[in-house]
Design a protein around this motif. Structure first.
Motif: not given
Length: 279
Positions: A53-82
């Motif tokens: 996942e590129i640009g997860p921001g606060p993690g809305g799609l990240t949570r969706g991917l994990l809740a849908e059973g993704a084996r593992r997620v690599l989230a690359i985020e440029k903004d250190p605030r997130c």
């Protein structure tokens, strides 16, 4: 509590971590977790796949991917605030989420992922097309990923699936359709995002084909398509004359009228032209 996990609603996450979207980073956050879960489902069965996942921001799609059973997620985020907000998700899904604070254009995801791999992202508007072109033009095919489920501005999405005869048809359509099966699977209005962008958005799902749709040398095809669409108002005999002095002979050999313009020519004919030039 949200409907998909025990983590707080995204508006609360954004407020807690002071994550006002930055225009300079192309950020527009999708806050409805029902929508992010739907996008995750559009990526298909994730239970046997690692997901980039590129640009997860606060993690809305990240949570969706994990809740849908993704084996593992690599989230690359440029903004250190997130990163702190994403770390809270990692704590809720132990061992399933890896966060890299960096520029997706500079990170090699294969150092962190195991096949099979799918890519799912609400891409930042300012790098979305560049990333897509990179994923469509690897040195060897098939690529490291099985499918791409990506959000773009609707205009870009329409360019990816465009057919000959219209202004949207161009290099992006040919690149995508030569090696993948691209479909627009969801459209979203500006008000679905915070802040609302000025344009509508769409999710495109691209499934990698085992081999290109028609045979052609990738470098030659890219050169032909670039030259043709860089001067799309010109007849092809003029737009492509720098490629070969005998370009009209090659056009005839490929079944293309020299007086046609780039937007009239189908992918199969462009591939035939590339083969003729190579011969």
């Amino acid at each position: 509590m949200s409907g998909i996990d025990n983590l707080p609603p995204l508006r609360e996450v954004i407020a807690t971590h002071d994550l006002a979207a930055k225009k300079s980073l192309g950020q527009n956050f999708l806050l409805d977790l029902n929508l992010t879960a739907k996008i995750a489902r559009l990526a298909g069965d994730l239970s046997q796949s690692d997901v980039l996942e590129i640009g997860p921001g606060p993690g809305g799609l990240t949570r969706g991917l994990l809740a849908e059973g993704a084996r593992r997620v690599l989230a690359i985020e440029k903004d250190p605030r997130c990163v702190p907000a994403l770390a809270e998700i990692a704590d809720a899904y132990p061992g399933q989420l890896q966060i890299i604070n960096g520029d997706a254009l500079d990170v090699n995801p294969l150092e962190h992922l195991t096949s099979p791999i799918k890519i799912a992202a609400n891409l930042p508007y300012n790098v979305g097309t560049e990333l897509l072109v990179r994923w469509l033009t690897p040195p060897a095919w098939p690529p490291f990923w099985e499918s791409l489920t990506l959000m773009f501005q609707r205009e870009v999405a329409q360019r990816i699936v465009a057919q000959p005869g219209g202004k949207a048809y161009g290099r992006l359509a040919l690149l995508a359709q030569w090696r993948t099966d691209p479909r627009i699977v969801m459209e979203l209005p500006p008000e679905a995002f915070s802040p609302p962008p000025k344009v509508s958005s769409a999710v495109v799902h691209l499934s990698a084909l085992p081999a290109p749709r028609y045979p052609a040398n990738p470098a030659t095809l890219n050169r032909v398509v670039a030259a043709a669409f860089n001067q799309r108002r010109k007849m092809l005999r003029s737009a492509l004359k720098s490629l070969d002095p005998a370009i009209e002979d090659h056009l005839h050999a490929a079944g293309i009228k020299p007086t046609e313009r780039a937007e009239q020519v189908h992918l199969e004919a462009f591939c035939a032209l590339a083969r003729s030039l190579d011969s």
